[in-house]
Design an enzyme around this catalytic site. Structure first.
Site, PDB file in Angstrom:
ATOM      1  N   LYS A 238       0.820  -1.213   0.000  1.00 21.39           N
ATOM      2  CA  LYS A 238       0.000   0.000   0.000  1.00 21.39           C
ATOM      3  C   LYS A 238       0.855   1.265   0.000  1.00 21.39           C
ATOM      4  CE  LYS A 238      -2.280  -0.895   3.773  1.00 21.39           C
ATOM      5  NZ  LYS A 238      -1.660  -2.204   4.084  1.00 21.39           N
TER       6      LYS A 238
ATOM      7  N   ARG B 148      -9.069   1.471   9.163  1.00 22.71           N
ATOM      8  CA  ARG B 148      -8.733   0.049   9.305  1.00 22.71           C
ATOM      9  C   ARG B 148      -9.855  -0.750   9.951  1.00 22.71           C
ATOM     10  NH1 ARG B 148      -2.351  -0.438  11.054  1.00 22.71           N
ATOM     11  NH2 ARG B 148      -1.481   0.221   9.036  1.00 22.71           N
TER      12      ARG B 148
ATOM     13  N   ARG C 207      12.393  -9.823   5.238  1.00 23.29           N
ATOM     14  CA  ARG C 207      12.941  -8.470   5.170  1.00 23.29           C
ATOM     15  C   ARG C 207      14.038  -8.271   6.215  1.00 23.29           C
ATOM     16  NH1 ARG C 207       8.432  -4.091   4.628  1.00 23.29           N
ATOM     17  NH2 ARG C 207       7.787  -4.971   6.642  1.00 23.29           N
TER      18      ARG C 207
ATOM     19  N   ARG D 233      13.019  -6.262  11.849  1.00 25.26           N
ATOM     20  CA  ARG D 233      12.119  -5.401  12.598  1.00 25.26           C
ATOM     21  C   ARG D 233      11.187  -6.242  13.448  1.00 25.26           C
ATOM     22  NH1 ARG D 233       9.420  -1.271   8.365  1.00 25.26           N
ATOM     23  NH2 ARG D 233       7.696  -2.560   9.085  1.00 25.26           N
TER      24      ARG D 233
ATOM     25  N   ARG E 165      -0.839  -9.857  12.705  1.00 27.37           N
ATOM     26  CA  ARG E 165      -1.308  -8.699  11.950  1.00 27.37           C
ATOM     27  C   ARG E 165      -2.251  -9.118  10.830  1.00 27.37           C
ATOM     28  NH1 ARG E 165       3.710  -5.354  10.055  1.00 27.37           N
ATOM     29  NH2 ARG E 165       2.118  -3.825   9.488  1.00 27.37           N
TER      30      ARG E 165
END
Length: 210
Positions: free
Chosen positions: A13, A88, A123, A156, A167
């Site tokens: 996004k 959200r 990541r 992270r 999530r």
């Protein structure tokens, strides 16, 4: 044009919002970016936000609603905007409606959960210079260190597998119903494609020209 971007965490996004923002000449309003800045600066709101984001939970609506309302009232938003990360939840969408803020289109970036998990858990970030890598699609030439500055790469906290799954669960339960809420304004776009193709598809879906 006032546009909302929907999609699971890791769907792209933010990247696509910035691209469309530049092409259409309207600002991106990213609640995530504003919240991350507060966390980085260690403000009172930032410390409160960190307690939620580190376990993959959403911030209380009243906090986010206030941030968004103030931002959309700024001068650069008068000719249109892109909302990335808001609303959200259905109560947030109702709050946006209560603010009498017009929404012209809702772009829903569609991608499989398995792809999201692979993207985010792979990541790696350099804590020193901010350079970002991915163990599969964009590995650092320096292995476990940053090729730019040599610092050891880190994961992270919100890219940890258990947080990513949490999530995604939150997204499906609380955010996905927004597609039905905005059903007459929703355009769906395949987010598992090259960046340029996704951008072109969004522009076509919006009936917009760069």
């Amino acid at each position: 044009m006032n546009i909302i971007f929907l999609g699971a965490p890791g769907a792209g996004k933010g990247t696509q919002a910035e691209r469309i923002s530049a092409l259409l000449g309207i600002p991106t309003v990213s609640t995530g970016a504003m919240i991350r800045e507060a966390i980085k600066n260690g403000t009172e709101m930032g410390r409160e936000a960190a307690a939620y984001t580190e376990r993959g939970a959403l911030l209380p609506d009243e906090v986010v609603n206030g941030i968004v309302k103030e931002r959309l009232a700024e001068e650069d938003c008068k000719n249109g905007w892109i909302l990335d990360g808001f609303p959200r939840t259905l109560p947030q969408a109702e709050a946006l409606k209560a603010m009498q803020i017009r929404v012209d289109a809702v772009v829903s970036l569609e991608i499989a959960d398995e792809t999201i998990v692979d993207r985010m858990t792979g990541r790696r970030v350099c804590p020193a210079c901010g350079e970002t890598y991915h163990v599969k699609s964009n590995p650092s030439p320096a292995g476990e260190n940053c090729a730019k500055c040599g610092a050891p790469l880190t994961v992270r906290k919100d890219d940890a597998p258990e947080v990513v799954l949490s999530r995604l669960k939150v997204y499906h339960e609380q955010s996905e119903p927004l597609k039905a809420y905005y059903k007459e304004k929703v355009v769906t776009v395949n987010a598992d494609a090259p960046l340029d193709r996704i951008t072109d598809e969004i522009l076509r879906a919006l009936g917009a020209k760069a």
